[in-house]
Design an enzyme around this catalytic site. Structure first.
Site, short mmCIF file in Angstrom:
data_model
loop_
_atom_site.label_atom_id
_atom_site.label_comp_id
_atom_site.label_asym_id
_atom_site.label_seq_id
_atom_site.Cartn_x
_atom_site.Cartn_y
_atom_site.Cartn_z
CB VAL A 11 21.30 11.58 69.54
CG1 VAL A 11 20.58 10.60 70.46
CG2 VAL A 11 21.29 12.97 70.17
CE LYS A 191 14.05 19.34 74.70
NZ LYS A 191 15.34 19.99 74.96
N1 HSE Z 1 19.03 21.58 71.70
C1 HSE Z 1 18.53 20.85 72.82
C2 HSE Z 1 19.02 21.51 74.08
C3 HSE Z 1 18.98 19.42 72.73
O1 HSE Z 1 19.86 22.40 74.00
O2 HSE Z 1 18.54 21.16 75.15
C4 HSE Z 1 18.25 18.49 73.64
O3 HSE Z 1 16.90 18.40 73.33
#
Ligand code: HSE
Length: 384
Positions: A11, A191
């Site tokens: 990123v 999340k």
């Molecule tokens: N490892 C995470 C996914 C990356 O596969 O969504 C993005 O947060």
């Protein structure tokens, strides 16, 4: 705006490339332990010492893209204490230290933004915050992890093997450095926690969010789902229950004709339901170098335009109450013998379909079965 960029991985490189297209945002420093010959001659200084960045008064913003808890947490708190705005994509760190980081930013009168921490390139958290300003939000839910969606989609649509699909997701750069965070549902949990915090104006204890991942899924689970008209997805969900909030992550059987049932590859779908606006869905690239880099770059532009940080004034500390929500489950393997007889409703594939049972109790039984190393799997039936 002059920026110190911490981390030059997948990123970090994406953010660097996107910002290089602009004249108003310049990356003065990249902090990385490796030499970065590709940055020679660009005007960007490569350093392994955070203090070099913090002591440069021309740098107003630090972007943290190291990931993981340490040293990211120490670097972010040091940056905030040094009076630098912070932008991060670090869902692990922000979900764990949400209140502390918000308070620190508020004390310092600087901005903290983390749009890329949930939904990758999808403008999710920013719009969730906008919705929260005007409406009472009742629920947030979605497929928030590209790696697990890639694996489940590859298994269900193409009959691929779990390990093979995981390797492919890693090769494509979606998976976390340690992919157990993806497949055990922890990434989705962070999340979900962040989304709930913003939607409901709370600071939820991330560790208290019941979480069950897809590690134990087998081809038979996928087959029974397909035969019954469902698609198996890993979903996070948080919802209000009176004054409480419930939040959990689990494999979920979604009707195949729903938007959630039609999300393929590493795409995400994340939704909220609120007063005035009803159900609203966001679909797009939830992972990857440029989608995530795009969300970070958007935070930079927002800061340059003088927008406030990405958080709410209110952040009441709460633990989720998952026994306030009832739902039906598909249960397979040894867990069938562990659940109370009155929960059992009907046979379903090689397992059973339960009555509506408390989410918290289902997860507690699954944890006990996992501790005993029993073979089992469970998935909730979606209720959107
Ligand atoms: N490892 C995470 C996914 C990356 O596969 O969504 C993005 O947060």
């Amino acid at each position: 705006m002059k920026i110190g960029l911490l981390g030059f991985g997948t990123v970090g490189k994406g953010v660097y490339d996107i910002l290089a297209e602009r004249s108003d945002l310049s990356v003065s420093y990249v902090l990385d332990l490796r030499p970065l010959p590709e940055l020679e001659g660009t005007g960007t200084v490569v350093t392994s010492d955070l203090n070099t960045i913090l002591q440069d008064t021309s740098v107003d913003t630090v972007i943290e893209l190291i990931g993981g808890m340490h040293p990211a947490y120490e670097f972010v708190t040091a940056s905030l204490k040094a009076g630098k705005n912070v932008i991060t994509a670090n869902k692990l760190m922000v979900s764990k230290y949400y209140r502390e980081l918000l308070s620190l930013a508020a004390e310092q009168n600087i901005q903290l933004r983390f749009s890329a921490a949930a939904g990758g390139g999808i403008p999710w958290l920013v719009n969730l915050q906008r919705a929260h300003r005007v409406s009472r939000l009742e629920a947030v839910w979605g497929i928030m992890n590209g790696t697990t969606n890639y694996i489940l989609d590859a298994m269900q649509v193409f009959g691929r093997d779990f390990a093979d699909a995981l390797r492919e997701a890693q090769r494509l750069g979606f998976a976390e450095a340690d992919p157990s965070s993806d497949i055990d549902g922890l990434d989705t949990r962070h999340k979900t926690t962040l989304s709930a915090n913003i939607a409901f104006g709370v600071a939820m204890d991330d560790d208290a969010v019941d979480t069950f991942g897809i590690r134990r899924v087998c081809a038979g689970d996928i087959a029974v789902a397909t035969e019954a008209g469902y698609t198996l997805k890993l979903l996070g969900r948080a919802q209000r229950c009176g004054d409480q909030v419930a939040a959990w992550v689990e494999p979920t059987l979604v009707p195949s004709d729903t938007p959630e049932g039609n999300i393929h590859g590493c795409d995400n779908i994340i939704s909220f339901e609120g007063s005035h606006i009803g159900k609203t869905h966001f679909i797009g690239a939830g992972a990857g170098r440029y989608p995530t880099g795009y969300a970070v770059a958007q935070d930079c532009v927002d800061l340059a335009l003088g927008c406030a940080g990405l958080y709410n004034e209110r952040a009441e500390e709460i633990a989720p109450d998952n026994n306030a929500v009832l739902r039906e489950y598909y249960v397979r393997g040894a867990l069938c013998d562990q659940i109370p007889a009155e929960w059992k409703a009907a046979p379903f594939g090689e397992g059973i379909r339960t009555q509506k049972v408390p989410v918290g109790e289902m997860h507690a039984l699954a944890r006990l079965a996992a501790e005993k190393e029993l073979p089992f799997f469970f998935a909730g039936f979606a209720e959107f």
